[in-house]
Write an enzyme that holds these catalytic residues in place. Structure first.
Site, PDB file in Angstrom:
ATOM      1  N   GLU A 176      -9.018  -9.493 -16.942  1.00  0.00           N
ATOM      2  CA  GLU A 176      -8.191  -8.487 -16.601  1.00  0.00           C
ATOM      3  C   GLU A 176      -7.105  -8.024 -17.691  1.00  0.00           C
ATOM      4  O   GLU A 176      -6.976  -6.808 -18.118  1.00  0.00           O
ATOM      5  CB  GLU A 176      -7.170  -9.024 -15.260  1.00  0.00           C
ATOM      6  N   ILE A 224       0.858  -1.199  -0.177  1.00  0.00           N
ATOM      7  CA  ILE A 224      -0.091   0.044  -0.010  1.00  0.00           C
ATOM      8  C   ILE A 224       1.057   1.330   0.003  1.00  0.00           C
ATOM      9  O   ILE A 224       1.686   1.457   1.062  1.00  0.00           O
ATOM     10  CB  ILE A 224      -0.960  -0.049   1.235  1.00  0.00           C
ATOM     11  N   LEU A 225       0.820   1.938  -0.881  1.00  0.00           N
ATOM     12  CA  LEU A 225       1.400   3.283  -1.222  1.00  0.00           C
ATOM     13  C   LEU A 225       1.063   4.367   0.089  1.00  0.00           C
ATOM     14  O   LEU A 225      -0.256   4.374   0.371  1.00  0.00           O
ATOM     15  CB  LEU A 225       1.227   3.759  -2.336  1.00  0.00           C
ATOM     16  N   HIS A 229      -7.977  -4.720  -9.859  1.00  0.00           N
ATOM     17  CA  HIS A 229      -8.363  -5.478  -8.388  1.00  0.00           C
ATOM     18  C   HIS A 229      -9.226  -6.403  -9.087  1.00  0.00           C
ATOM     19  O   HIS A 229     -10.149  -6.373  -9.795  1.00  0.00           O
ATOM     20  CB  HIS A 229      -9.001  -4.386  -7.645  1.00  0.00           C
TER      21      HIS A 229
END
Ligand code: GAR
Length: 189
Positions: free
Chosen positions: A176, A94-95, A111
């Site tokens: 995706e 997570i940034l 996602h």
């Protein structure tokens, strides 16, 4: 966003297999939209790095254990490579809010669920546990809340009776690979 004659310079962040990365590299070769100039991973053994190197794309590993320090280094690297868009493709870190602010509106993520449902990890098993009829995948902008930014594109995937997490994951991954390039086309043209 595409300035005349120039392909948009993109960085892809990965943590693992990198099939989305591979797919984006192949797509970029067939069009004039963007060029992947940098691949960043938080894992040294991410297999996606091998494919990037084969394609002579710069790669760099930042473990992000000292998160803010590494993020500063990443930001410098992005600047040096004149990166305009970051694509997260199976990047499992997570940034920080600060990092996201610096690249505000220019980070997108894929996602494996129909957001806003099933944010976070282990999406496929949670979907199956809840006896959902459909799952899918979503490309969205990244904001400071996990998996909550504006949706660019989604694809629904029907859940089959005998689905396991693995079979569902494989079917969703195929989708995706279709929607990530399409989403980039949408935001870049
Ligand atoms: C993909 O299914 C992607 O949606 C998911 O990781 C996989 C990476 O596959 N991302 C997340 O779960 C992010 N929260 P890949 O390495 O083969 O592209």
């Amino acid at each position: 966003m595409k300035s005349s004659g120039n392909k948009v310079r993109i960085a892809v962040f990965i943590s693992g297999t990198g099939t989305n990365l591979k797919n984006l590299i192949n797509f970029s070769k067939k069009n004039n939209l963007f060029k992947i100039k940098l691949v960043i991973s938080n894992k040294r053994n991410a297999t996606g790095l091998i494919f990037a190197k084969k394609n002579r794309i710069n790669t760099k590993v930042y473990y992000l254990k000292a998160k803010l320090k590494d993020e500063r280094k990443i930001l410098n690297n992005l600047k040096k490579n004149k990166i305009k868009i970051i694509c997260l493709a199976g990047f499992m870190k997570i940034l920080s809010k600060n990092f996201i602010k610096k690249f505000n509106g220019k980070i997108i993520n894929i996602h494996p669920s129909l957001l806003p449902k099933y944010k976070g990890l282990n999406t496929h098993s949670r979907v199956l546990d809840n006896n959902e009829k459909y799952s899918g995948c979503t490309v969205h902008f990244v904001n400071s809340k996990l998996d909550s930014g504006k949706i660019i594109l989604q694809k629904k995937v029907k859940i089959l009776q005998n689905d396991t997490s693995l079979t569902l994951q494989k079917r969703i991954l195929k989708q995706e690979h279709k929607i990530y390039p399409k989403a980039l086309r949408i935001i870049l043209s």
